[in-house]
Every structure is written in C-alpha cells, then in structure tokens.
Design an enzyme around this catalytic site. Structure first.
Site, PDB file in Angstrom:
ATOM      1  N   LYS A 288       0.845  -1.191   0.000  1.00  0.00           N
ATOM      2  CA  LYS A 288       0.000   0.000   0.000  1.00  0.00           C
ATOM      3  C   LYS A 288       0.883   1.246   0.000  1.00  0.00           C
ATOM      4  O   LYS A 288       1.920   1.254   0.655  1.00  0.00           O
ATOM      5  CB  LYS A 288      -0.873   0.037   1.255  1.00  0.00           C
ATOM      6  CG  LYS A 288      -2.024  -0.951   1.265  1.00  0.00           C
ATOM      7  CD  LYS A 288      -2.845  -0.800   2.536  1.00  0.00           C
ATOM      8  CE  LYS A 288      -3.894  -1.889   2.636  1.00  0.00           C
ATOM      9  NZ  LYS A 288      -4.948  -1.767   1.617  1.00  0.00           N
ATOM     10  N   ARG A 362     -10.194 -11.635   0.959  1.00  0.00           N
ATOM     11  CA  ARG A 362     -11.025 -12.639   0.300  1.00  0.00           C
ATOM     12  C   ARG A 362     -10.350 -14.005   0.286  1.00  0.00           C
ATOM     13  O   ARG A 362     -11.015 -15.028   0.250  1.00  0.00           O
ATOM     14  CB  ARG A 362     -11.388 -12.143  -1.117  1.00  0.00           C
ATOM     15  CG  ARG A 362     -10.222 -11.972  -2.035  1.00  0.00           C
ATOM     16  CD  ARG A 362     -10.577 -11.113  -3.254  1.00  0.00           C
ATOM     17  NE  ARG A 362     -10.717  -9.694  -2.913  1.00  0.00           N
ATOM     18  CZ  ARG A 362     -11.056  -8.744  -3.785  1.00  0.00           C
ATOM     19  NH1 ARG A 362     -11.298  -9.062  -5.044  1.00  0.00           N
ATOM     20  NH2 ARG A 362     -11.159  -7.482  -3.405  1.00  0.00           N
TER      21      ARG A 362
HETATM   22  N1  BES Z   1      -8.107  -4.027   4.043  1.00  0.00           N
HETATM   23  C1  BES Z   1      -8.293  -3.517   2.742  1.00  0.00           C
HETATM   24  C2  BES Z   1      -9.605  -2.746   2.572  1.00  0.00           C
HETATM   25  C3  BES Z   1      -9.785  -1.508   3.395  1.00  0.00           C
HETATM   26  C4  BES Z   1      -9.676  -0.264   2.821  1.00  0.00           C
HETATM   27  C5  BES Z   1     -10.152  -1.583   4.727  1.00  0.00           C
HETATM   28  C6  BES Z   1      -9.886   0.877   3.560  1.00  0.00           C
HETATM   29  C7  BES Z   1     -10.365  -0.437   5.473  1.00  0.00           C
HETATM   30  C8  BES Z   1     -10.235   0.787   4.898  1.00  0.00           C
HETATM   31  C9  BES Z   1      -8.273  -4.674   1.739  1.00  0.00           C
HETATM   32  O1  BES Z   1      -7.493  -5.750   2.080  1.00  0.00           O
HETATM   33  C10 BES Z   1      -7.756  -4.148   0.444  1.00  0.00           C
HETATM   34  O2  BES Z   1      -6.625  -3.760   0.423  1.00  0.00           O
HETATM   35  N2  BES Z   1      -8.578  -4.159  -0.591  1.00  0.00           N
HETATM   36  C11 BES Z   1      -8.183  -3.685  -1.874  1.00  0.00           C
HETATM   37  C12 BES Z   1      -8.654  -4.681  -2.908  1.00  0.00           C
HETATM   38  C13 BES Z   1      -8.119  -4.422  -4.293  1.00  0.00           C
HETATM   39  C14 BES Z   1      -6.612  -4.634  -4.325  1.00  0.00           C
HETATM   40  C15 BES Z   1      -8.808  -5.354  -5.267  1.00  0.00           C
HETATM   41  C16 BES Z   1      -8.832  -2.327  -2.101  1.00  0.00           C
HETATM   42  O3  BES Z   1      -9.978  -2.137  -1.680  1.00  0.00           O
HETATM   43  O4  BES Z   1      -8.168  -1.454  -2.641  1.00  0.00           O
HETATM   44 MN    MN Z   2      -5.464  -5.486   1.537  1.00  0.00          MN
END
Ligand code: BES
Ligand code: MN
Ligand code: ZN
Length: 513
Positions: A288, A362
């Site tokens: 991230k 997921r």
């Molecule tokens: N934990 C994150 C989602 C999240 C975002 C939780 C903001 C709390 C606040 C999740 O694991 C994630 O990173 N999701 C990605 C998925 C994408 C790579 C398909 C996302 O939402 O960007």
């Molecule tokens: Mn994630």
C-alpha cells in the site's frame, strides 16, 4: 468498565457528579425533554430559558454544562441535545436516546457518576440510554503507556485519555421490574462486547498478532464455557488451507484459524459467523502507498466483531447455536511472501491466481467459508473490512450487505436497523463474475475495478458450500473512525457489526432466520 444501575430516584435527589437532561429543538427555542421535570423545577421552571440564553438549541450532539440550581443534589447539570421531539403520542427513538446518552457519557469522562434523566418511557428506552452511555463512556489506552487518566475531574480537552465515566445511573428505570432488569443486563453485555471489539481493533499490530489474538480468544472461551479450537501454521498446512497460508507466509507471525463454539440445549438453529482477521494489512508485495497503511491495524475488525458477538450471545444465554470462525493472518512483504502472479490451492481445492496481494481478505475468508460450510449451518455471515470500494460507495458510517439470498439480505438489513447500525443492501451482479476469470487458475483474486466491493462479494460466494444461505458484511467504512468521536462512537475502533450479529442471533433464537 463503566458500571450500570437503574434507579427510580428523582433527578433532583440523586447523588451524582452530574445529572444529564435531554433538550429538544422546539418551535420557540430549546425545550426540556420529559424525565427532567424535577430539574426544571429547581430552576424555577426556567431551565429551557437558561439554556436558550446559553445558546443551546437542542440539536443532536450538543452539550451544555451548567451549575446546578439549589435543590439539586448533583453539582452539575449536563444538557444534551436530542434533536427534534417525536410527534405527539410517539416515543423517543432508540437511536436518538443512544446517541444523546453517548455524547453525555463522553462529556463526563473522568467523572465518577452520571445520573441520566433522559426521556425513558419503557424498558426499551432504558436499554437505549444504558447502551448509549456505556458505549459513549469507552476510552482506550495502550497498555504500558503510563497513567495519564485524571480520575475525578472532567478532562479539559480530548487529548489525554481520561478514565471512562465510572458509573451510569439510568433514572426512570425500574430496577426490580423484569423487563427493565433484562434490558439492563442486555445493554451491559452488549456494550462490554462492543468495547471488547474496540479494544482489539485499537491495539497496535506490534501488540496483537494472529497467535496473541488466538490466545485472547482461548482465554475468553475458558471464562465463558465456550468450545475453542486453534489451527496453527502446521495444522493449516496439513489441512490444505492455501488461502490463509498464502496471505500469512510473508510475516514472521504465522497465521491461525480459530473456531469458537457456543451451543444451547434448546437451540433449533445454527449460525456460523466468519471474521476477517488481518492483524496488519501492509498490502504485501503489492504494498500500500503511504497514506493507506497507517490505520491498517483495523483490518481484523471483522474477526473482533465475530469474537465479541459470540461472547455476547453466550452471556445472554440465547437458545441458538453460534459458531465463530476467525481467519487470522498478518499481510506482510518479505522474501517468503506470496508474489503477484502466484497461484494458491485453496482449502476447497480451487486454485486462485493472486494478481494483487493486497486483495488478501477474500483469500483468508475463502478458506474459512469453505471450512464453516462443512458443518452445514442454517446460515453463514462473514464480516470483513474488505474493500476501499465499499467505503467510496457508502461512506464511513454505513456497511454494505451482500447475500446469495434476497430474504436473508433483508433479514440482515433489518437486524442492523433494529440494532441501531447503519447498513445498506448491495447487489452481486452476475456479469461481474467473468472479471475474476484467470487463464491459469480457477479464479483470480482481483477483477473489474468498478464495483470492486461487489466483485469481492462475488469471489467469496464461490467458496460457500452448495445450497447454504450466506451473507457478507463489508465494514471497511464504519469499522474505524478516523475523524472525531460522535454520538456513542469513539475515535478509532468502533465495534461495528457486533450489535447487528447479536441481533441476528436473537432473531435466529426466536425462529426468525
Ligand atoms: N483491508 C483492505 C480494505 C480496506 C480499505 C479496509 C480501507 C479499510 C479501509 C483490503 O485488504 C484491500 O486492500 N482491498 C483492496 C482490494 C483491491 C486490491 C482489489 C482495495 O480495496 O483497494
Ligand atoms: Mn489489503
Ligand atoms: Zn485487508
């Protein structure tokens, strides 16, 4: 935790550090809400006028502190806004009472005792005031961070974590009445467990990893007579949990799968609750960017909610079986981490091409949904901080509900509404399924960007056992409050979905699944 008592005392006679009164928005300025008549009398019937002079309007979230008039035992009157008064003959809404009580409890942090003289018209009203006050009183302090609480004195600002309000007395609540007593017990259990979830979410990731989370569950299970099983990394490897292992393999803190079981001899239904428990989500090799990882200790909020909800159900002794499944892993980049492009063989036997290691939730949920399905529960609900897309869609205070059954999706929405949690039904459009096709595996873990929250739901659906009823709560928005506190919701971990899950269990216990 804050203690709760019910009392039939007059708000004028009650001994407390402050007496809390309700204020509504009247046509001609603020009006004192029912329940505080004796306080108003001590002000010569002029409390509304005094509040008006001080600039109070009665709007939601407003607090006005004033010195008590003679004739009142409490030295301080805390007037809290309730918003618009209900229409003639109607009751005060539970959520308005919860929020006002929460605002007042927060304003009284550091004090010993608050007496709440809000418009309590029945046991439900007492429950709402109690719940809001106990939730609003919550404070979090990192263990070992030193004593900066200022007990006995209200904090001058919100910066120092002062001790929570020590005691809440709900006036107008009949302590010997069966319905009122049950309402108080339920509020106490519910608030304690929401606050348990908040504590876990607020605990930094260097103090909470999969193993220590599992240990906390074991301890609570022993305390409350629950069955508990923990699969460590060896057992996960033996069992073929490729999703959980693939996500956890980059971390020095190995993953765990926890099964927490509550059973009741009179139960006629079994509910399985599955929680995403990523104790830290760095994104893995698909790291991230800065600005997106500072709050990612919150990525175990789903597992915390499931854990807390099972304990709450046990405390309430509901006649329903509830199994909690916690998928615990830390998502880190390292030489042993899963790479984008790797293919994992999941617990179900399906293969998944990991296109983005940040779509890890997921993967751990997939294995856990398959495992939970083996026990053929009457319904499965997973809870997860799953996608940023859901936050974009619904904002920071509303979670998304998806399901493979429309009636069940509606039941989940009703449960949330009854619990006082904001949620909204979302679809699982069939045409998005092809976007997670992979040329080299059964599925890819990422697909179409548009509707990303729904794509994630569609991925999860592939791992639910044939013919089972399943729902999915994406709590990425409301799980962690990055802005200031409001109502009974603190900054940081909120305990989102705990009350909805408990409400769902109550409905299941009453035969309403
Ligand atoms: N934990 C994150 C989602 C999240 C975002 C939780 C903001 C709390 C606040 C999740 O694991 C994630 O990173 N999701 C990605 C998925 C994408 C790579 C398909 C996302 O939402 O960007
Ligand atoms: Mn994630
Ligand atoms: Zn995540």
């Amino acid at each position: 935790m804050t203690a709760l008592t019910l009392s039939t005392s007059s708000p004028a006679a009650v001994r407390a550090d402050a007496v809390v009164v309700g204020v509504t928005k009247g046509a001609k300025g603020p009006a004192v809400a029912p329940g505080a008549e004796a306080v108003d009398q001590a002000f010569g019937g002029k409390l509304a006028a005094v509040l008006d002079t001080l600039g109070a309007t009665g709007s939601e979230g407003e607090v006005t502190k004033l010195p008590a008039a003679s004739g009142l035992k409490a030295p301080v009157v805390l007037a809290v806004g309730l918003g618009d008064a209900p229409a003639k003959g109607e009751r005060y809404g539970a959520e308005a009472l919860r929020r006002a009580a929460g605002v007042a409890a927060r304003a009284l942090s550091g004090s010993k005792k608050g007496a709440f003289a809000l418009p309590v018209q029945d046991a439900d009203g007492a429950a709402a005031v109690a719940e809001g006050a106990l939730l609003g009183a919550y404070t979090f302090k990192v263990a070992g961070a030193g004593k900066n609480g200022r007990r006995g004195k209200a904090a001058a600002d919100g910066k120092a974590a002062s001790a929570p309000l020590a005691e809440v007395t709900v006036l107008g609540g009949k302590p010997r009445d069966k319905a009122f007593k049950a309402a108080a017990d339920r509020a106490t259990a519910l608030a304690a467990e929401v606050n348990r979830a908040r504590d876990l979410v607020n605990t930094p990731s260097n103090a909470l990893n999969p193993a220590s989370f599992a240990a906390a569950v074991r301890q609570a299970a022993d305390e409350h007579g629950l069955a508990v099983e923990v699969l460590d990394e060896k057992a996960l490897a033996k069992g073929g949990y490729g999703g959980i292992l693939g996500v956890g393999q980059g971390s020095d803190a190995p993953p765990r799968l926890v099964r927490l079981g509550y059973t009741h001899p009179a139960a006629t239904a079994t509910l399985a609750l599955v929680g995403k428990g990523i104790t830290y989500d760095s994104g893995g090799i698909s790291l991230k960017p800065p600005g997106h990882n500072e709050t990612m200790k919150c990525d175990m909020s789903g597992a915390a909610a499931v854990f807390a909800a099972v304990v709450a159900v046990a405390k309430l002794g509901l006649p329903v079986n509830v199994t909690g499944w916690l998928a615990l892993a830390e998502n880190m980049p390292s030489g042993s981490a899963t790479r984008p492009g790797d293919v994992l063989t999941m617990y179900s036997g399906k293969t998944v091409e990991v296109l983005n290691t940040d779509a890890e939730g997921r993967l751990v949920l997939a294995d856990t949904l398959t495992r939970a399905s083996e026990e053929k529960p009457d319904a499965i609900v997973d809870v997860a901080t799953l996608t940023g897309a859901m936050v974009l869609a619904l904002g920071n205070r509303t979670f998304g509900i998806m399901a493979n059954d429309e009636a069940f999706r509606t039941a989940l929405h009703e449960a949330a509404a009854e619990a006082g949690e904001q949620a909204w039904p979302m679809p699982l459009p069939a045409e998005l399924r092809k976007s997670i096709d992979s040329p080299i595996a059964d599925l890819a873990n990422m697909g179409e960007r548009m509707g990303g929250g729904l794509v994630a739901g569609i991925f999860l659906k592939e791992f639910v056992g044939e013919g089972l009823t399943w729902g999915h709560l994406d709590i990425a928005g409301p799980a962690f409050n990055e802005s200031g506190p409001f109502g009974y919701t603190p900054k940081g971990g909120t305990g989102a979905a705990v009350r909805t899950l408990v409400r769902l269990a109550e409905r299941a216990a009453a035969g309403g699944l």
